[in-house]
Scaffold this active site. Structure first.
Site, PDB file in Angstrom:
ATOM      1  N   SER A  22      85.892  70.668  79.711  1.00 48.34           N
ATOM      2  CA  SER A  22      86.358  69.627  78.440  1.00 48.34           C
ATOM      3  C   SER A  22      85.496  68.474  78.694  1.00 48.34           C
ATOM      4  O   SER A  22      85.835  67.858  77.779  1.00 48.34           O
ATOM      5  CB  SER A  22      87.706  68.938  78.340  1.00 48.34           C
ATOM      6  OG  SER A  22      88.120  68.788  79.773  1.00 48.34           O
TER       7      SER A  22
ATOM      8  N   ASP B 267      92.447  59.367  77.519  1.00 46.16           N
ATOM      9  CA  ASP B 267      93.776  60.250  78.659  1.00 46.16           C
ATOM     10  C   ASP B 267      94.118  60.449  79.621  1.00 46.16           C
ATOM     11  O   ASP B 267      93.472  60.008  80.745  1.00 46.16           O
ATOM     12  CB  ASP B 267      93.790  61.458  77.178  1.00 46.16           C
ATOM     13  CG  ASP B 267      92.763  62.110  77.841  1.00 46.16           C
ATOM     14  OD1 ASP B 267      91.932  63.066  78.514  1.00 46.16           O
ATOM     15  OD2 ASP B 267      92.601  63.803  76.502  1.00 46.16           O
TER      16      ASP B 267
ATOM     17  N   HIS C 124      90.869  62.356  81.062  1.00 46.60           N
ATOM     18  CA  HIS C 124      89.280  62.512  80.468  1.00 46.60           C
ATOM     19  C   HIS C 124      88.458  60.550  80.397  1.00 46.60           C
ATOM     20  O   HIS C 124      89.517  60.537  80.308  1.00 46.60           O
ATOM     21  CB  HIS C 124      88.952  62.575  79.395  1.00 46.60           C
ATOM     22  CG  HIS C 124      88.892  64.090  78.824  1.00 46.60           C
ATOM     23  ND1 HIS C 124      90.807  64.800  79.335  1.00 46.60           N
ATOM     24  CD2 HIS C 124      88.904  65.335  79.911  1.00 46.60           C
ATOM     25  CE1 HIS C 124      90.564  65.781  79.165  1.00 46.60           C
ATOM     26  NE2 HIS C 124      89.357  66.719  79.700  1.00 46.60           N
TER      27      HIS C 124
END
Length: 370
Positions: free
Chosen positions: A36, A326, A329
């Site tokens: 991610s 978040d 990240h």
């Protein structure tokens, strides 16, 4: 852009068939693999919980649209593309990746994946690294049908590759739950040996598929992300066990890359010390213009690190003041500072050479050939 002018000349016959390319396509091709931290939208096309295609993700993009990047704006691959003088590479699953767009490269990354294929199983449908490599083969066959096998091989050999794996193998596997299956199977040192043996095979396969310049990101300070602080920290101090895992893993990863370079030639694999880069922000965020390195901008609960980032989450007003977007990240601003170290960092941050040196060395090699 000048560093790969040879590529444009090599592809001129193909350009007659593909049409006129934008000037950004003169840059060297760029390929991205991993999780991610570098996924730019592949998971949008999958039925999975590991997605970032809803607001407020992408809030600071020009059109304020969620693109699938786990960020308020651009991620590390996007910013590297800027330095290459190229447009961002498209997700491999995007229907827009066709024709001249394929000459730019492709992003195969998928949120949730790890080195091991059992990492991220809770997310169900994700593109494990073994499949990402199969897609890379498929990409080369597709490109060969457009420009021929010889020019495809030359494009891949002259490309830049970024791979980001490892963090999920700890956070979403070994430490996912107390007494996880992997933690019962392996002690931490033995687990690290195991995942590095698997990673070595992955990197060897990348080399076999034609990659000759591969940036390999290490594991960041996984014990310091807001998600882990929310679970384990009372005062914002990092989780010691997760930090211990990263501190054991990263030097051994760098040693493995050095061994691979001894086998294939120096500089094929370039290791990026993500823990050192992030630690600079975490230890002294104000020195880098951040207000906080513990609170997430988007989330809820303690440290804003619990649950998902959604429209009902608590959202900060100034994203540039936060290291973390978040629970896991970085913000775009943090990503830009990270890429600065890619470009110009000392060997404490990136070794055996930084990306600016890589580009200069490769340019010189091409000039010598021509």
């Amino acid at each position: 852009m000048a560093s790969s002018s040879w590529l444009v000349l090599a592809l001129l016959p193909a350009l007659c068939c593909l049409g006129t390319l934008p000037t950004s396509d003169a840059a060297r091709a760029f390929f991205v693999f991993g999780d991610s931290l570098v996924d730019n939208g592949n998971n949008n096309y999958l039925v999975t919980a590991a997605r970032a295609d809803s607001p407020p993700y992408g809030i600071d993009t020009p059109d304020h649209r969620a693109t699938g990047r786990f960020s308020n704006g651009k991620n590390v691959p996007d910013i590297i593309s800027e330095h290459l003088g190229a447009e961002p590479v498209l997700p491999y699953l995007s229907p827009e990746l066709d024709g001249d767009k394929m000459l730019v490269g492709a992003n195969f990354a998928s949120a949730g994946v790890g080195i091991l294929n059992d990492t991220g199983i809770q997310f169900a449908n994700i593109i494990h690294i073994s499949k990402q490599l199969l897609y890379f083969q498929q990409y080369q066959k597709r490109l060969s049908s457009l420009i021929g096998a010889e020019q495809t091989a030359r494009l891949v050999h002259g490309s830049l590759v970024l791979i980001t794996l490892g963090g999920n193998d700890f956070v979403n596997n070994y430490y996912l739950v107390p007494y996880s299956a992997r933690s019962r199977e392996f002690s931490l040192p033995d687990y690290i040996s195991y995942i590095l043996s698997e990673y070595r095979q992955i990197l060897t396969r990348l080399y076999d598929l034609g990659a000759r310049r591969v940036l390999v990101q290490g594991v960041g300070p996984i014990g310091c992300v807001p998600a882990e602080l929310a679970l384990h920290s009372l005062d914002g101090s990092c989780d010691r066990e997760l930090q211990r895992a990263a501190e054991m893993y990263n030097p051994r990863l760098m040693a493995m890359l050095k061994d691979l370079n001894a086998r294939y030639g120096g500089g094929v694999f370039v290791g990026v010390n993500m823990q050192r880069i992030h630690n600079d922000f975490i230890e002294d965020p104000k020195a880098y213009g951040f207000e906080t390195a513990t609170q997430a901008c988007c989330g809820q609960g303690r440290f804003n690190g619990m649950g998902l980032c959604t429209m009902v989450s608590s959202l900060c007003a100034d994203r540039d003041a936060y290291v973390f977007w978040d629970a896991f990240h970085p913000t775009e601003r943090a990503n830009r500072l990270i890429v600065q170290q890619f470009m110009s960092g000392s060997t404490d941050y990136i070794a055996p050479m930084n990306l600016s040196t890589v580009l200069a060395v490769d340019l010189h090699k091409e000039q010598m050939r021509t």
